[in-house]
Design an enzyme around this catalytic site. Structure first.
Site, PDB file in Angstrom:
ATOM      1  N   TYR A 148       0.837  -1.199   0.000  1.00 22.48           N
ATOM      2  CA  TYR A 148       0.000   0.000   0.000  1.00 22.48           C
ATOM      3  C   TYR A 148       0.879   1.260   0.000  1.00 22.48           C
ATOM      4  CZ  TYR A 148      -2.818   3.787   1.822  1.00 22.48           C
ATOM      5  OH  TYR A 148      -3.403   5.013   2.001  1.00 22.48           O
ATOM      6  N   HIS A 204     -10.125  -0.480  10.515  1.00 22.79           N
ATOM      7  CA  HIS A 204      -9.467   0.613  11.231  1.00 22.79           C
ATOM      8  C   HIS A 204      -9.828   0.632  12.712  1.00 22.79           C
ATOM      9  CE1 HIS A 204      -9.206   2.194   7.038  1.00 22.79           C
ATOM     10  NE2 HIS A 204      -7.963   2.295   7.448  1.00 22.79           N
ATOM     11  N   ASP A 299       2.540  -3.552  10.120  1.00 31.19           N
ATOM     12  CA  ASP A 299       2.281  -2.457  11.074  1.00 31.19           C
ATOM     13  C   ASP A 299       3.584  -1.900  11.667  1.00 31.19           C
ATOM     14  OD1 ASP A 299      -0.475  -2.224  11.057  1.00 31.19           O
ATOM     15  OD2 ASP A 299      -0.790  -3.604  12.742  1.00 31.19           O
TER      16      ASP A 299
HETATM   17  N1  UFG Z   1      -5.386  -2.113  15.452  1.00 35.69           N
HETATM   18  C1  UFG Z   1      -5.686  -3.005  16.459  1.00 35.69           C
HETATM   19  N2  UFG Z   1      -6.862  -3.640  16.396  1.00 35.69           N
HETATM   20  C2  UFG Z   1      -7.759  -3.474  15.383  1.00 35.69           C
HETATM   21  C3  UFG Z   1      -7.439  -2.562  14.356  1.00 35.69           C
HETATM   22  C4  UFG Z   1      -6.245  -1.894  14.429  1.00 35.69           C
HETATM   23  O1  UFG Z   1      -4.902  -3.220  17.383  1.00 35.69           O
HETATM   24  O2  UFG Z   1      -8.810  -4.121  15.395  1.00 35.69           O
HETATM   25  C5  UFG Z   1      -4.122  -1.367  15.531  1.00 35.69           C
HETATM   26  C6  UFG Z   1      -3.227  -1.611  14.327  1.00 35.69           C
HETATM   27  O3  UFG Z   1      -2.423  -2.747  14.515  1.00 35.69           O
HETATM   28  C7  UFG Z   1      -2.430  -0.315  14.307  1.00 35.69           C
HETATM   29  C8  UFG Z   1      -3.414   0.727  14.848  1.00 35.69           C
HETATM   30  O4  UFG Z   1      -4.427  -0.004  15.505  1.00 35.69           O
HETATM   31  O5  UFG Z   1      -1.365  -0.401  15.182  1.00 35.69           O
HETATM   32  C9  UFG Z   1      -4.048   1.553  13.760  1.00 35.69           C
HETATM   33  O6  UFG Z   1      -4.548   0.667  12.781  1.00 35.69           O
HETATM   34  P1  UFG Z   1      -5.523   1.136  11.600  1.00 35.69           P
HETATM   35  O7  UFG Z   1      -5.898  -0.080  10.836  1.00 35.69           O
HETATM   36  O8  UFG Z   1      -6.605   1.974  12.166  1.00 35.69           O
HETATM   37  O9  UFG Z   1      -4.608   2.101  10.743  1.00 35.69           O
HETATM   38  P2  UFG Z   1      -3.157   1.858  10.095  1.00 35.69           P
HETATM   39  O10 UFG Z   1      -2.174   2.575  10.987  1.00 35.69           O
HETATM   40  O11 UFG Z   1      -2.895   0.447   9.798  1.00 35.69           O
HETATM   41  O12 UFG Z   1      -3.300   2.571   8.716  1.00 35.69           O
HETATM   42  C10 UFG Z   1      -3.905   3.840   8.592  1.00 35.69           C
HETATM   43  C11 UFG Z   1      -4.475   3.945   7.190  1.00 35.69           C
HETATM   44  C12 UFG Z   1      -3.361   3.919   6.203  1.00 35.69           C
HETATM   45  C13 UFG Z   1      -2.299   4.944   6.562  1.00 35.69           C
HETATM   46  C14 UFG Z   1      -1.835   4.801   7.972  1.00 35.69           C
HETATM   47  C15 UFG Z   1      -0.903   5.935   8.299  1.00 35.69           C
HETATM   48  O13 UFG Z   1      -5.363   2.868   6.931  1.00 35.69           O
HETATM   49  O14 UFG Z   1      -3.914   4.226   4.964  1.00 35.69           O
HETATM   50  O15 UFG Z   1      -2.956   4.845   8.821  1.00 35.69           O
HETATM   51  O16 UFG Z   1      -0.575   5.979   9.631  1.00 35.69           O
HETATM   52  F1  UFG Z   1      -1.242   4.756   5.776  1.00 35.69           F
END
Ligand code: UFG
Length: 337
Positions: A148, A204, A299
């Site tokens: 991504y 998310h 992550d």
């Molecule tokens: N997480 C959990 N449990 C869940 C969902 C998420 O522990 O059920 C954690 C993830 O492991 C991560 C954090 O929460 O550590 C945030 O996760 P998200 O899925 O909400 O977001 P991401 O950080 O993976 O990604 C988001 C956007 C991306 C962007 C990124 C930039 O989806 O497009 O933020 O920081 F690139």
């Protein structure tokens, strides 16, 4: 001024469209294939002000070319993309085709149709794992650790190369940190978001936590608590979608007098997954089950912006830099869908 918003039926694109419809007299066209965006969102936006909606996939190269040649847009704000880190690890081609190949074609058609300004939604995922746990500046090295982030970084490079061959073309690249929250619409002093986050499946953190608080889910999984952070869970910089959206509107006028550039969009403050969970428990007064499970692939432990550059160079003034407001608006939205 004529503006094309690709992905305007999606979460972030719809908030930008909403602000443009409410605060400007620009002529808006939304193009969306409705694969992750929602027709309900389009209908809600149409109640604010009418605009053109084109249902189309950006992979339809000939049609994209025809639409751009015919409409002669002044600005393109390009959101249409896939954005789930974990999915990109399983299916990288899906990401490279939609996010990079289709974006390349859109940029090529934009140049041919003499579009002057291109605002691109990129991501903090372009930075990858930042070892030193310090707030990330735009000039930090870019080393995405998932397809991504790489698919977006490649599009950034294509935009930069485009300005070398096309002098009339300018871009703003926004690298989003973690976008959350919903439309800050009040009726009779009650916060009732009209649009918000709607992903199927939802991956998310904040929407999943509010769904769990509302008993739409039984348990909130925390992906790992052995990261090198103060409480072992991952740290992210959560920015309210209304503030993030507003930066796109600033970017349009910014480009009148300034050159193409890259800006982080975040609040420069990090919260751990466990802090988010506790904060939503407090705000909603709901207790719910959480469980620590294994890490999710792709992550990084720590992603927090340095936002000094945008604060310094643009007129952008964040209004909702408040974790409680972010979570509350996400909660109120989720309650009503
Ligand atoms: N997480 C959990 N449990 C869940 C969902 C998420 O522990 O059920 C954690 C993830 O492991 C991560 C954090 O929460 O550590 C945030 O996760 P998200 O899925 O909400 O977001 P991401 O950080 O993976 O990604 C988001 C956007 C991306 C962007 C990124 C930039 O989806 O497009 O933020 O920081 F690139």
């Amino acid at each position: 001024m004529k503006i094309l918003i690709t992905g305007g039926a999606g979460y972030i694109g719809s908030h930008v469209a909403k602000q443009l419809l409410e605060t400007t007299d620009y002529q808006i066209t939304i193009l969306d294939n409705l694969s992750t965006g929602s027709i309900k969102t389009i209908k809600t936006l149409q109640t604010i002000k009418t605009f053109d909606f084109i249902e189309l996939d950006l992979k339809e190269f000939d049609k994209v070319k025809e639409i751009l040649e015919k409409n002669r847009f002044d600005v393109i704000i390009h959101f249409a993309a896939f954005s789930i880190v974990s999915e990109s690890m399983q299916n990288p081609f899906k990401y490279y085709f939609n996010n990079t190949v289709n974006t390349t074609n859109l940029i090529k058609c934009a140049v041919k149709a003499d579009v002057k300004k291109f605002i691109f939604s990129s991501t903090a995922a372009v930075y990858g794992d930042v070892q030193q746990n310090s707030n990330i500046r735009e000039d930090f090295p870019t080393n995405p650790i998932n397809p991504y982030g790489m698919s977006k970084l490649m599009s950034e490079k294509i935009l930069q190369d485009t300005t070398k061959i096309s002098k009339n073309f300018k871009y703003i690249i926004f690298r989003y940190f973690n976008v959350a929250g919903a439309d800050m619409f009040y009726k009779n002093d009650l916060l009732i978001p009209r649009i918000g986050e709607r992903h199927e499946p939802e991956t998310h953190l904040i929407p999943l936590v509010v769904k769990t608080a509302l008993k739409k889910r039984e348990v909130l999984n925390i992906y790992g608590d052995d990261f090198d952070t103060f409480d072992g869970s991952c740290i992210r910089d959560y920015i309210h979608v209304e503030d993030l959206a507003n930066a796109h509107i600033e970017a349009i006028t910014y480009l009148d007098k300034n050159e193409s550039d890259i800006f982080n969009l975040g609040y420069a403050k990090g919260y751990s997954v466990k802090e988010i969970v506790n904060s939503i428990k407090n705000i909603t007064n709901c207790d719910f089950k959480t469980q620590i499970i294994e890490r999710r692939g792709g992550d990084p432990a720590f992603l927090v912006s340095d936002n000094g550059k945008i604060l310094d160079k643009m007129k952008w003034k964040p209004k909702f830099n408040n974790l409680e407001l972010i979570c509350k608006s996400a909660y109120e939205w989720e309650k009503n869908i």
